[in-house]
Each structure stands twice: as structure tokens, then as C-alpha cells.
Design a protein around this motif. Sequence first.
Motif, PDB file in Angstrom:
ATOM      1  N   THR A 147       0.833  -1.207   0.000  1.00 32.34           N
ATOM      2  CA  THR A 147       0.000   0.000   0.000  1.00 32.34           C
ATOM      3  C   THR A 147       0.867   1.255   0.000  1.00 32.34           C
ATOM      4  N   GLU A 201      -7.435  14.487  -1.233  1.00 29.21           N
ATOM      5  CA  GLU A 201      -7.879  15.099   0.027  1.00 29.21           C
ATOM      6  C   GLU A 201      -6.686  15.603   0.829  1.00 29.21           C
ATOM      7  N   ALA A 215      -8.969   4.152  -7.397  1.00 31.58           N
ATOM      8  CA  ALA A 215      -9.836   5.300  -7.144  1.00 31.58           C
ATOM      9  C   ALA A 215      -9.733   5.762  -5.695  1.00 31.58           C
ATOM     10  N   ASP A 216      -9.676   4.812  -4.765  1.00 31.54           N
ATOM     11  CA  ASP A 216      -9.561   5.167  -3.350  1.00 31.54           C
ATOM     12  C   ASP A 216      -8.238   5.882  -3.069  1.00 31.54           C
ATOM     13  N   LEU A 217      -7.150   5.384  -3.667  1.00 27.54           N
ATOM     14  CA  LEU A 217      -5.849   6.009  -3.476  1.00 27.54           C
ATOM     15  C   LEU A 217      -5.826   7.408  -4.074  1.00 27.54           C
ATOM     16  N   GLU A 256     -11.852  -0.727  -6.913  1.00 25.50           N
ATOM     17  CA  GLU A 256     -11.841   0.653  -6.439  1.00 25.50           C
ATOM     18  C   GLU A 256     -10.521   1.040  -5.786  1.00 25.50           C
ATOM     19  N   ASP A 257      -9.522   0.157  -5.847  1.00 24.47           N
ATOM     20  CA  ASP A 257      -8.259   0.423  -5.164  1.00 24.47           C
ATOM     21  C   ASP A 257      -7.606   1.705  -5.661  1.00 24.47           C
ATOM     22  N   LYS A 313       0.953   4.197  -2.852  1.00 26.60           N
ATOM     23  CA  LYS A 313       0.795   5.621  -2.524  1.00 26.60           C
ATOM     24  C   LYS A 313       1.968   6.440  -3.048  1.00 26.60           C
ATOM     25  N   ASP A 337      -4.353  -3.914 -11.219  1.00 23.91           N
ATOM     26  CA  ASP A 337      -5.224  -3.647 -10.078  1.00 23.91           C
ATOM     27  C   ASP A 337      -6.604  -3.244 -10.582  1.00 23.91           C
ATOM     28  N   GLU A 397      -8.417   9.438  -4.447  1.00 24.33           N
ATOM     29  CA  GLU A 397      -9.229  10.311  -3.605  1.00 24.33           C
ATOM     30  C   GLU A 397      -8.489  10.678  -2.320  1.00 24.33           C
ATOM     31  N   GLU A 398      -7.824   9.683  -1.726  1.00 27.42           N
ATOM     32  CA  GLU A 398      -7.076   9.934  -0.492  1.00 27.42           C
ATOM     33  C   GLU A 398      -5.956  10.931  -0.718  1.00 27.42           C
TER      34      GLU A 398
END
Length: 388
Positions: free
Chosen positions: A201, A254, A246-248, A243-244, A205, A240, A250-251
Amino acid sequence: MQSKNKSVLKSEYPNDMLRIPDLEPVKRSREFQAYDPTVRSRVVYEYIFNSKTHRWIDENIIGLNSTESRGYQTMGILHYIGLKDKHKGIFKGYSMNDAIRVLQKQHSNFAMVIDCLESLNIEGKSMKDLNEFDHMLFQQGLHNKEYVIGNKTKYYIITVKIEPDVVSPNFLSKYLVYLLEDDKVLKHVDIQSGVTKQLLTLAKKEGIKLLHQQNPMVKIEDVTMIHYKQGRNKNDWQKDYGEDLADLFEEFQESLNSSILKTSFNDIDSERSEEDDYYNDGATIYYYGRRYERNPKNRAKTIEIQGLNCAGCGFNFEKVYGERGKDFIEVHHIKPLSTIQEEVAINPETDLVPVCSNCHRMIHRRKDEVLTIEELKELIKRQSNTGD
């Protein structure tokens, strides 16, 4: 002597008496820094043990088209270390341990070469024993575009898992993170830790971070994330899904917005401190008149949409000033603030534009002749062409 590559023939002296020509390092480090330590070590090994040419190493170790690269990447790596033609194949027929022992007995400093060989000789293993991760196989996969799975995209983030027992004597888990644009490797970093949990992870990132550094305006549909792990039953390259990504995305966004918004408040306050009435009772009245362009949310949104490069000249504060310039840019209101008589809704995409301090001053230098961004760019272009 019968060989230009050996000062003293191996057949005439025992291994520990072999005299190695001194290194001749150069200062240019671009090619050396462009590749991870494993690739550099393989480059050195193939050159001094197997007499491979620069072009062959570019093609088979680094994974380039040697017709295009012409061996310059390998040559840059070797020349930075100091390895020249006289070192080519000098350890042909030697074991790794014997070569390291010979280098350690030289009067000159061969520390960089020794480090490369020792990284490939973990716990006495030879190159052929390091089957857990075949770096050549990975580079060939890059060259053959095996990471293209499904629809092709402009950007690829590739995370590469390397098992602990082939990374270092400290048994660190390690991931290589590659960023590709139009099938060319732009950047790569190493992520390693003694704890394997969540390391993938963290690698993903880091890939998202590299991507946004390259293109702050990137869209998620232009990106594919690939995880590479050798030894899978079906395919070493896996995309991959779900939603992996997409989540990264968005995180990261933010986190970026929070950082930019905080910086915007600080930058606005710094700007106000330069004004004569900053500490006066009437400062709030004056500030109301300029708050359209200084609204921190508008400012942050402008940066999110349009980036941190000056729209006039392309200047980037972080590239020039490092950490002190990170996330900084001035924001110019396209419609002169003097013409705005009341509070209005601002569209950060069309009403505001990021500019450097110099360009901002030139835009407003003559209050009765405020330049548009197009006029400013034409002025810069015209002056550049005249050489003034």
C-alpha cells in the motif's frame, strides 16, 4: 602483457596478486542516478565478468532499445563509477568471491565496484543462485510492454515486489515503484522496510505521489496500476482492478487539498503583512476589497485545477527554491478587482490564474493598462526572440 584489459595476466599470478587498472570516475551522474542499485550492479557484473558491450547491456539488462539508446545509459553508469574499456572482462573466469577479494587488496579505492558485486553475492551466492528475482526478466517485460493489460493508458504505475532474502543481508522487504508515461520510465523509487505488512500500500501511494508530481492535472482514466511479482502461476504482471486506484486517488487529493488550503491561509497572511495597513484598525475594510482573489478556498481550488506553474512563463517555485517554495504560487484575478463593486461568485477555473511574482507585477505595473495572460505571454515571447 598480452591483454589491454589486464595489467597482469591471471595465469602469471595468483588471484590476490592481480593488479587492476585504477578507476577513472567522471562527475556526470545522471545515468547512474536514473537506475536502481540492482540494475547498476548487474551492469557492472556483465561488463567486468562477461565482457558485454554497452549496447548489449542497455538492451538486456536495462531493457532499452539499443538502436535508440546506443549504449549511452550503460556507458554513463560505468563511467561515473570509473570503469573504462581497460576494465572490460577483467574478471572473466573468476568467481564472485575471488573478484571481491582481489579488489579489496588493491591500493586504489574500488569501494563502489565492491558494493555492486557484494549486493549480487549475498551470503556467498553467485549470480546464478539468485533465482528469487530475475531483474533481467523484469526489464525484458518492461521492454516488451507486458504491463499493457486491457485498454492502453498514458500512465502506468508499476509496483515490483522483491523478496527479502535477495535484497540485502538485513532481510528487508522491498518494493520498486516505477512511473511510466507513453511507455517510457520517468521515475522510480525504492520502498523498503523490515515489516512487510502494508508495504505494498505504501508503494502504491508513492506511485500516486510520483504521478501527481509529474502531472497535477492527471485524470484517473489515464492511469493503470500494475503489480509485478515473479513466480506467479499464470502471469507475473497483474492489473489492479476495482476501487483500489480510485480510493488512493481520492485519499491523495484530500491530503493535497488540505495541505494547499493550509498553505493558502499562511501565504495570504504573509501577503497582507507587507501592506502598510496590516496592523491598522481599518485593515479589514481594505482586505474585504481584495478577498475575491485572496479567498483561501478559491486559491486552493485554482491550484488544484491549474497547477503550480506560472501561466505566463512556466516558473515553478518548488523547482527553484525547494521545500520553501513548495505549493506556493500567486493567484491573479483575470477581471481587475477595481471593477468589482460587490461580492460575486468566483470560478477558480475561469476567473483566476496562477502566476509567479514577477509576472504578477508586470501584469499590474500600469494600473490603466493591465495585461491579459495572452498579452503577457506574447511580450515574453517577443523579448525572448529578440535576445534582449
